[in-house]
Write a protein that holds these residues in place. Structure first.
Motif, PDB file in Angstrom:
ATOM      1  N   HIS A  40      51.301  43.719  65.957  1.00  0.00           N
ATOM      2  CA  HIS A  40      51.032  43.276  67.325  1.00  0.00           C
ATOM      3  C   HIS A  40      52.324  42.824  67.996  1.00  0.00           C
ATOM      4  N   ASN A 320      39.353  51.393  62.554  1.00  0.00           N
ATOM      5  CA  ASN A 320      39.816  50.102  62.038  1.00  0.00           C
ATOM      6  C   ASN A 320      40.668  49.374  63.080  1.00  0.00           C
ATOM      7  N   ALA A 321      41.535  50.137  63.779  1.00  0.00           N
ATOM      8  CA  ALA A 321      42.383  49.540  64.824  1.00  0.00           C
ATOM      9  C   ALA A 321      41.530  48.960  65.946  1.00  0.00           C
ATOM     10  N   ARG A 323      38.385  47.878  65.685  1.00  0.00           N
ATOM     11  CA  ARG A 323      37.728  46.672  65.172  1.00  0.00           C
ATOM     12  C   ARG A 323      38.694  45.500  65.203  1.00  0.00           C
ATOM     13  N   THR A 324      39.944  45.773  64.832  1.00  0.00           N
ATOM     14  CA  THR A 324      40.975  44.732  64.857  1.00  0.00           C
ATOM     15  C   THR A 324      41.233  44.265  66.290  1.00  0.00           C
ATOM     16  N   GLU A 327      38.532  41.901  67.293  1.00  0.00           N
ATOM     17  CA  GLU A 327      38.701  40.615  66.601  1.00  0.00           C
ATOM     18  C   GLU A 327      39.845  39.805  67.209  1.00  0.00           C
ATOM     19  N   GLU A 328      40.915  40.499  67.581  1.00  0.00           N
ATOM     20  CA  GLU A 328      42.095  39.830  68.150  1.00  0.00           C
ATOM     21  C   GLU A 328      41.979  39.624  69.662  1.00  0.00           C
TER      22      GLU A 328
END
Length: 342
Positions: A40, A320-321, A323-324, A327-328
């Motif tokens: 990030h 996955n990216a 989902r991340t 979350e972020e």
């Protein structure tokens, strides 16, 4: 592959309603397409991940104020028009609301008589073809006076400055939507990128609203893609070929630039000067012929755009990216944050 495979849960409050200020202050996710590793940073630091000898390809299309309101000459009823694509002889393909008021042969007046049109045809998917009574160049002047910026349906706030839905390098009029990955760049940042030894080239692809249309079939391969007009100059083609020959990366800014480059490469087997309409549909299993890396925004669930980035980075890596990103608490869609797939 199924359309539902590309669904992800997105809280409504993560859909960005306003652009970041300044432009390059958006967050940037870095995604290694080979390993799936995620990091990030902030968009202005993208320059750190570019190398001398790379080239950056930008879409220089400019959004027109394509939402206009007409009065039906027979009855005085109001109809909203959203211009999608200019055709020959100043005919335009458009969406009409309500469509039942726009039958073939119906005439409409805009801007208290500033310009008129007639509905001349209806397409397979229900769009109208209208013919304006002014010349092709004059219509853009008229639209500047009577039109509104056609923001996507998920943006509900009024945009105070129309230029914030334009890239700083936009110049070729014709889009119904912005190539949003480019909204993060400032002129200063582009200068820094060039000073680092990264060449910048331009293509033009006029973005249609098909970009936002959901895929309605479960079998991805059965989806019929919308077409958009593109142009790739001899100068940009030479830049890309030189970059490839010297071992540099071709880094596409946005899915629209990507579709342009891959359309030309698929059509000719190489990159060369070209112009035409493309309905290329890129989804997992596609082998990229030109693009090595991509700057992009976070796209709608089950859209052709999330399928395109999955083709480049791998389905599992992209999901996955995303989902991340949720979350972020990244910001999503047109005014949202960005991802660099490298």
């Amino acid at each position: 592959m199924k359309t539902s495979d590309f669904f992800y849960e997105l809280p409504q409050d993560l859909i960005a309603q306003t652009p970041a200020e300044p432009r390059d202050s958006s967050r940037l996710m870095l995604l290694d397409k080979n390993t799936g590793a995620v990091k990030h940073t902030v968009f202005r630091h993208l320059t750190d991940y570019l190398a001398p000898g790379d080239c950056l390809i930008l879409n220089d299309t400019r959004v027109i104020p394509a939402r206009i309101y007409g009065v039906k000459e027979e009855t005085g009823a109001f109809v909203e028009f959203l211009l999608l694509k200019q055709r020959e002889n100043n005919a335009w393909e458009c969406l009409c609301k309500p469509g039942k008021r726009a039958k073939i042969g119906t005439r409409f007046t805009f801007g208290d008589g500033l310009v008129r049109c007639e509905v001349t045809d209806i397409t397979e998917d229900g769009n109208r073809i209208i013919q304006f009574d002014c010349d092709a160049k004059e219509i853009y002047t008229v639209l500047d006076r009577i039109g509104k910026m056609p923001l996507p349906p998920y943006i509900t706030q009024e945009l105070q400055d129309g230029e914030r839905y334009q890239t700083v390098y936009s110049r070729e009029l014709g889009s119904a939507a912005a190539p949003t990955a480019g909204l993060h760049f400032t002129k200063e940042m582009l200068q820094e990128i060039e000073q680092k030894g990264v060449k910048i080239g331009y293509v033009t692809l006029h973005v249609g609203l098909g970009t936002f249309r959901p895929v309605k079939v479960e079998d991805v391969t059965q989806h019929k893609m919308h077409t958009e007009h593109y142009q790739l100059s001899a100068e940009t083609a030479a830049l890309i070929n030189e970059t490839k020959q010297n071992g540099g990366r071709v880094i596409s800014v946005g899915t629209t630039s990507t579709r342009t480059l891959e359309s030309v490469a698929s059509k000719h087997g190489c990159i060369k000067e070209d112009e035409g309409d493309t309905g290329i549909f890129i989804y997992p299993g596609y082998e990229f012929k030109c693009v090595d890396a991509l700057v992009t925004n976070f796209h709608l669930p089950e859209s052709t755009l999330i399928m395109l980035v999955s083709a480049l980075a791998g389905y599992e890596h992209i999901m996955n990216a995303y989902r991340t990103a949720v979350e972020e608490r990244y910001r999503f869609f047109s005014f949202g944050d960005a991802m660099f797939i490298y």
